[in-house]
Scaffold this motif. Structure first.
Motif, PDB file in Angstrom:
ATOM      1  N   ARG A  67      39.350  37.908  45.720  1.00 11.62           N
ATOM      2  CA  ARG A  67      38.160  37.860  47.031  1.00 11.62           C
ATOM      3  C   ARG A  67      38.630  38.058  48.310  1.00 11.62           C
ATOM      4  NH1 ARG A  67      33.814  38.175  48.632  1.00 11.62           N
ATOM      5  NH2 ARG A  67      32.888  37.504  49.933  1.00 11.62           N
ATOM      6  N   THR A  68      40.323  37.730  47.863  1.00  9.43           N
ATOM      7  CA  THR A  68      41.011  38.694  50.048  1.00  9.43           C
ATOM      8  C   THR A  68      41.175  39.941  49.507  1.00  9.43           C
ATOM      9  OG1 THR A  68      42.682  37.206  49.579  1.00  9.43           O
ATOM     10  CG2 THR A  68      43.196  38.760  51.076  1.00  9.43           C
ATOM     11  N   THR A  69      40.759  40.618  48.415  1.00 12.55           N
ATOM     12  CA  THR A  69      40.868  41.810  47.993  1.00 12.55           C
ATOM     13  C   THR A  69      39.036  42.208  48.764  1.00 12.55           C
ATOM     14  OG1 THR A  69      39.478  42.358  45.619  1.00 12.55           O
ATOM     15  CG2 THR A  69      41.781  42.148  46.633  1.00 12.55           C
ATOM     16  N   GLY A  70      38.410  41.293  48.574  1.00 16.89           N
ATOM     17  CA  GLY A  70      36.772  41.787  48.662  1.00 16.89           C
ATOM     18  C   GLY A  70      36.004  41.984  47.799  1.00 16.89           C
ATOM     19  N   MET A  71      36.273  41.475  46.513  1.00 12.00           N
ATOM     20  CA  MET A  71      35.689  40.963  45.187  1.00 12.00           C
ATOM     21  C   MET A  71      34.617  41.053  45.288  1.00 12.00           C
ATOM     22  SD  MET A  71      36.899  40.654  41.419  1.00 12.00           S
ATOM     23  CE  MET A  71      37.432  42.274  41.502  1.00 12.00           C
ATOM     24  N   GLY A  72      33.196  40.749  45.055  1.00 10.01           N
ATOM     25  CA  GLY A  72      32.234  39.532  45.084  1.00 10.01           C
ATOM     26  C   GLY A  72      32.084  39.383  43.778  1.00 10.01           C
ATOM     27  N   VAL A  73      31.278  37.720  43.528  1.00 10.51           N
ATOM     28  CA  VAL A  73      31.107  36.504  43.100  1.00 10.51           C
ATOM     29  C   VAL A  73      30.967  37.311  41.642  1.00 10.51           C
ATOM     30  CG1 VAL A  73      29.614  34.873  41.983  1.00 10.51           C
ATOM     31  CG2 VAL A  73      30.501  35.092  44.037  1.00 10.51           C
ATOM     32  N   GLU A  74      30.287  38.159  41.405  1.00  7.27           N
ATOM     33  CA  GLU A  74      29.232  39.145  39.812  1.00  7.27           C
ATOM     34  C   GLU A  74      31.020  39.865  40.020  1.00  7.27           C
ATOM     35  OE1 GLU A  74      26.965  37.828  37.841  1.00  7.27           O
ATOM     36  OE2 GLU A  74      26.352  36.969  39.583  1.00  7.27           O
ATOM     37  N   ALA A  75      31.258  40.451  40.581  1.00  5.88           N
ATOM     38  CA  ALA A  75      32.497  41.166  40.119  1.00  5.88           C
ATOM     39  C   ALA A  75      33.607  40.280  39.239  1.00  5.88           C
ATOM     40  CB  ALA A  75      33.095  42.694  40.721  1.00  5.88           C
ATOM     41  N   MET A  76      33.780  39.013  40.610  1.00  9.05           N
ATOM     42  CA  MET A  76      34.967  38.020  39.452  1.00  9.05           C
ATOM     43  C   MET A  76      34.488  36.980  38.365  1.00  9.05           C
ATOM     44  SD  MET A  76      35.980  36.167  43.311  1.00  9.05           S
ATOM     45  CE  MET A  76      34.647  35.390  44.219  1.00  9.05           C
ATOM     46  N   ARG A  77      33.332  36.677  38.328  1.00  7.05           N
ATOM     47  CA  ARG A  77      32.603  36.607  36.862  1.00  7.05           C
ATOM     48  C   ARG A  77      32.732  37.342  36.036  1.00  7.05           C
ATOM     49  NH1 ARG A  77      29.065  32.761  37.223  1.00  7.05           N
ATOM     50  NH2 ARG A  77      27.656  33.681  39.471  1.00  7.05           N
ATOM     51  N   TYR A  79      35.661  39.386  35.513  1.00  8.80           N
ATOM     52  CA  TYR A  79      37.003  39.624  35.284  1.00  8.80           C
ATOM     53  C   TYR A  79      37.227  37.791  34.727  1.00  8.80           C
ATOM     54  CZ  TYR A  79      41.355  38.154  36.488  1.00  8.80           C
ATOM     55  OH  TYR A  79      42.990  37.583  36.230  1.00  8.80           O
ATOM     56  N   LEU A  80      36.433  36.952  35.073  1.00 10.08           N
ATOM     57  CA  LEU A  80      36.382  35.921  34.289  1.00 10.08           C
ATOM     58  C   LEU A  80      36.299  35.951  32.262  1.00 10.08           C
ATOM     59  CD1 LEU A  80      36.091  33.315  36.754  1.00 10.08           C
ATOM     60  CD2 LEU A  80      37.810  33.610  36.014  1.00 10.08           C
ATOM     61  N   HIS A  81      35.511  36.451  31.933  1.00 12.01           N
ATOM     62  CA  HIS A  81      34.343  36.270  31.061  1.00 12.01           C
ATOM     63  C   HIS A  81      35.653  37.287  30.572  1.00 12.01           C
ATOM     64  CE1 HIS A  81      31.565  37.194  27.665  1.00 12.01           C
ATOM     65  NE2 HIS A  81      32.292  38.910  28.455  1.00 12.01           N
ATOM     66  N   ASN A  82      35.974  38.613  30.885  1.00  8.96           N
ATOM     67  CA  ASN A  82      37.478  39.892  30.414  1.00  8.96           C
ATOM     68  C   ASN A  82      38.190  39.047  29.798  1.00  8.96           C
ATOM     69  OD1 ASN A  82      35.299  42.392  30.146  1.00  8.96           O
ATOM     70  ND2 ASN A  82      35.876  42.196  32.259  1.00  8.96           N
ATOM     71  N   MET A  83      39.213  37.797  30.995  1.00  4.37           N
ATOM     72  CA  MET A  83      40.633  36.874  30.902  1.00  4.37           C
ATOM     73  C   MET A  83      39.908  36.086  28.984  1.00  4.37           C
ATOM     74  SD  MET A  83      42.800  38.559  32.504  1.00  4.37           S
ATOM     75  CE  MET A  83      43.984  36.621  32.435  1.00  4.37           C
ATOM     76  N   GLU A  84      38.873  35.477  29.287  1.00  5.29           N
ATOM     77  CA  GLU A  84      38.301  35.100  28.343  1.00  5.29           C
ATOM     78  C   GLU A  84      38.478  35.813  26.736  1.00  5.29           C
ATOM     79  OE1 GLU A  84      34.508  33.230  28.554  1.00  5.29           O
ATOM     80  OE2 GLU A  84      35.685  31.718  30.237  1.00  5.29           O
ATOM     81  N   ARG A  85      37.778  37.092  26.921  1.00  3.74           N
ATOM     82  CA  ARG A  85      37.756  37.902  25.479  1.00  3.74           C
ATOM     83  C   ARG A  85      39.461  38.390  24.919  1.00  3.74           C
ATOM     84  NH1 ARG A  85      35.002  42.722  27.225  1.00  3.74           N
ATOM     85  NH2 ARG A  85      34.896  43.574  25.319  1.00  3.74           N
ATOM     86  N   GLY A  86      40.233  38.480  26.209  1.00  2.00           N
ATOM     87  CA  GLY A  86      41.443  39.023  26.048  1.00  2.00           C
ATOM     88  C   GLY A  86      42.025  40.543  25.931  1.00  2.00           C
ATOM     89  N   HIS A  87      42.998  40.597  24.846  1.00  2.00           N
ATOM     90  CA  HIS A  87      43.341  42.203  24.980  1.00  2.00           C
ATOM     91  C   HIS A  87      42.470  42.974  24.771  1.00  2.00           C
ATOM     92  CE1 HIS A  87      46.972  40.625  26.061  1.00  2.00           C
ATOM     93  NE2 HIS A  87      47.831  40.224  25.331  1.00  2.00           N
ATOM     94  N   VAL A  88      41.047  43.008  24.019  1.00  2.00           N
ATOM     95  CA  VAL A  88      40.018  43.292  23.998  1.00  2.00           C
ATOM     96  C   VAL A  88      39.406  44.201  24.670  1.00  2.00           C
ATOM     97  CG1 VAL A  88      40.450  42.368  21.161  1.00  2.00           C
ATOM     98  CG2 VAL A  88      38.733  41.969  22.922  1.00  2.00           C
ATOM     99  N   ALA A  89      39.157  43.159  25.772  1.00  2.00           N
ATOM    100  CA  ALA A  89      38.589  43.364  27.138  1.00  2.00           C
ATOM    101  C   ALA A  89      39.497  44.347  27.923  1.00  2.00           C
ATOM    102  CB  ALA A  89      38.143  42.175  27.780  1.00  2.00           C
ATOM    103  N   ALA A  90      40.438  44.919  27.550  1.00  2.00           N
ATOM    104  CA  ALA A  90      41.736  46.297  28.669  1.00  2.00           C
ATOM    105  C   ALA A  90      40.748  46.913  29.773  1.00  2.00           C
ATOM    106  CB  ALA A  90      42.486  46.305  28.402  1.00  2.00           C
ATOM    107  N   HIS A 100      36.585  49.157  41.367  1.00  2.67           N
ATOM    108  CA  HIS A 100      36.871  48.229  43.189  1.00  2.67           C
ATOM    109  C   HIS A 100      37.949  48.435  43.815  1.00  2.67           C
ATOM    110  CE1 HIS A 100      36.432  44.604  45.890  1.00  2.67           C
ATOM    111  NE2 HIS A 100      37.549  44.167  45.673  1.00  2.67           N
ATOM    112  N   HIS A 101      38.514  49.436  43.326  1.00  2.67           N
ATOM    113  CA  HIS A 101      39.477  50.349  43.695  1.00  2.67           C
ATOM    114  C   HIS A 101      38.595  51.577  45.091  1.00  2.67           C
ATOM    115  CE1 HIS A 101      42.910  53.230  44.796  1.00  2.67           C
ATOM    116  NE2 HIS A 101      43.908  52.310  45.437  1.00  2.67           N
ATOM    117  N   ALA A 102      37.934  52.273  43.885  1.00  6.69           N
ATOM    118  CA  ALA A 102      37.038  52.833  44.086  1.00  6.69           C
ATOM    119  C   ALA A 102      36.298  52.792  45.535  1.00  6.69           C
ATOM    120  CB  ALA A 102      36.502  53.738  43.348  1.00  6.69           C
ATOM    121  N   ARG A 103      35.550  51.627  45.954  1.00  8.33           N
ATOM    122  CA  ARG A 103      34.917  51.354  46.717  1.00  8.33           C
ATOM    123  C   ARG A 103      35.589  50.120  47.644  1.00  8.33           C
ATOM    124  NH1 ARG A 103      31.844  48.527  43.511  1.00  8.33           N
ATOM    125  NH2 ARG A 103      33.248  46.308  43.203  1.00  8.33           N
TER     126      ARG A 103
END
Length: 151
Positions: A67-77, A79-90, A100-103
């Motif tokens: 959030r400190t980087t300015g990431m919005g709720v949907e992007a954080m969502r 991120y969390l979904h990808n974390m649950e998926r593990g390495h296959v979501a790298a 987000h970096h480009a933004r």
């Protein structure tokens, strides 16, 4: 990451402590729970107050950084979904952070343009204050270009 004593590790933390650790307001913590960004939080049997376990606190600390980087709720969502998926979501995580970096880089460029515009205004008014017609003309010319860039 913050270290805890054995007593703190076993204890669940109240919302005020989680707010202190994450920098999120209590209202934000409740909001994130209400929209499902954060899983429902356990409640104290006697008081009904929220009690956060260490796993939830660590996840909220990670979200606070995002959030400190300015990431919005949907992007954080995502991120969390990808974390649950593990390495296959790298690859998905990498793309999420690349986007987000480009933004953020576009926002930085916009801030630089705003700063140059303000610098031009300072130079314009300093030239007017000093009665410097050449300095005033140069500042006006620069401001014309910057005005287009701000649009």
């Amino acid at each position: 990451m913050t270290s805890f004593s054995t007593v703190e590790q076993a204890a669940e933390l109240p919302i005020r402590e989680v707010a202190r650790r994450t920098g999120f307001s209590r209202a934000t913590l409740r909001y994130y729970e209400s929209i499902g960004l954060v899983a429902p939080v356990a409640r104290d049997d006697s008081s009904g107050h929220r009690r956060y376990d260490e796993r939830a606190v660590q996840m909220l600390e990670a979200l606070a950084c995002l959030r400190t980087t300015g990431m919005g709720v949907e992007a954080m969502r995502a991120y969390l979904h990808n974390m649950e998926r593990g390495h296959v979501a790298a690859a998905d995580q990498r793309r999420l952070f690349e986007e987000h970096h480009a933004r953020v880089m576009r926002e930085i460029e916009q801030l630089h343009t705003r700063a140059r515009y303000l610098d031009g205004k300072v130079r314009l008014w300093a030239a007017r204050e000093a009665g410097d017609a050449d300095g005033q003309a140069g500042a006006i010319e620069d401001l014309g270009v910057l005005t287009e860039a701000l649009r």
